[in-house]
Design an enzyme around this catalytic site. Sequence first.
Site, PDB file in Angstrom:
ATOM      1  N   HIS A 127       0.826  -1.227   0.000  1.00 54.29           N
ATOM      2  CA  HIS A 127       0.000   0.000   0.000  1.00 54.29           C
ATOM      3  C   HIS A 127       0.854   1.268   0.000  1.00 54.29           C
ATOM      4  CE1 HIS A 127      -3.546  -2.378   0.587  1.00 54.29           C
ATOM      5  NE2 HIS A 127      -3.198  -2.789   1.800  1.00 54.29           N
ATOM      6  N   ASP A 164      -2.367 -10.935  -1.953  1.00 56.27           N
ATOM      7  CA  ASP A 164      -2.919 -10.403  -0.700  1.00 56.27           C
ATOM      8  C   ASP A 164      -4.406 -10.096  -0.914  1.00 56.27           C
ATOM      9  OD1 ASP A 164      -1.748  -8.911   1.991  1.00 56.27           O
ATOM     10  OD2 ASP A 164      -3.516  -7.888   1.184  1.00 56.27           O
ATOM     11  N   HIS A 166      -6.014  -7.636  -0.078  1.00 60.75           N
ATOM     12  CA  HIS A 166      -6.206  -6.227  -0.424  1.00 60.75           C
ATOM     13  C   HIS A 166      -5.514  -5.903  -1.748  1.00 60.75           C
ATOM     14  CE1 HIS A 166      -6.335  -6.392   4.058  1.00 60.75           C
ATOM     15  NE2 HIS A 166      -7.392  -5.618   3.866  1.00 60.75           N
ATOM     16  N   ASP A 251      -3.866 -13.010   3.974  1.00 64.42           N
ATOM     17  CA  ASP A 251      -5.094 -12.547   4.634  1.00 64.42           C
ATOM     18  C   ASP A 251      -6.362 -12.909   3.863  1.00 64.42           C
ATOM     19  OD1 ASP A 251      -4.179 -10.743   2.751  1.00 64.42           O
ATOM     20  OD2 ASP A 251      -4.198  -8.996   4.086  1.00 64.42           O
TER      21      ASP A 251
HETATM   22 ZN    ZN Z   1      -3.729  -7.349   3.042  1.00 64.36          ZN
END
Ligand code: ZN
Length: 313
Positions: A127, A164, A166, A251
């Site tokens: 991120h 991931d 995200h 995750d």
């Molecule tokens: Zn993540």
Amino acid sequence: MNMAKVALLYDEAFLKHETGSHPENRSRVEYTHDYLKAQPMFDSLIEISPRAASRDEVTLIHTEGYYDSLLAIPRDRRVALDPDTPFGPGSLDAALHAAGAVAIATEGVVRGEFDRVFCLVRPPGHHARAGLAMGFCIFNNVAIGAAKAVRQLGAQRVAIIDIDVHHGNGTQEAFYEDPDILYCSLHQWPFYPGTGSQSETGSGKAVGKTVNVPLPMGTTEDDYLASIDEVIVPAVIGHEPDLIFISAGFDAHAQDPIGGMQLGTDSFASITHRIVEAAMQTARGRIVSVLEGGYDLTALAASVAAHIKALME
Ligand SMILES: [Zn+2]
């Protein structure tokens, strides 16, 4: 079939990023490293210690201003770089060693010292943006490795596969106009950080070099594997990378307290096998895999072990 030479990068510097009861805390890598040490395969791993990333490496992706602003934070201060990203006395050293781990891993793979490598690092990276920390991430570890491969180590092209839960907004942004670096992501959608729709495909000469596969909450292994077979692997093969990076977040595991997906521990072996097969076809089997998220300790440790075992085959 010969076993691949696989290296593991880990360092106690990662524990110095003290975040207390934050989900992204030192136990993640400490527990996982202990778990790996108890596995029979551990003895076959080549253990390597990272160094801190250099200023030149960090600024392959991040602005000088951002790097200097972190250096300028007094070492005894605790601050929040963004609402999710604490920063304390040991955080800079941990973050520099996380980025440095990926730099060393990339050098080792490009020089043929090992075929594949897993970087058990924190803080995570995908991120982090050019001038901003974001979402638990300080430096974009994978992006620094990918940029180093192409700009400093002579790789023609690289591919990044981000599993991931995200979307890796920082990585996508770093290479959105770069035709040499393919960024592919499978992620929960809609979800944090909000980017990663299918319509984001790159710009300029790099149209088609960003491949997003948004998946609904509750997605299972079968649908993940179908997306990998039908979308991700063809994109990677078509790009003809010299090496493949994995933003290895865990995750999307069903036990994860943050993600909402339904993968099991073995799912990460199945996903990894497919990436290894793609790497064998197009990248001489070369993979640099880097820990991103994963917040249930037992699911994380077992999933990392399954991932590394699959990298060894
Ligand atoms: Zn993540």
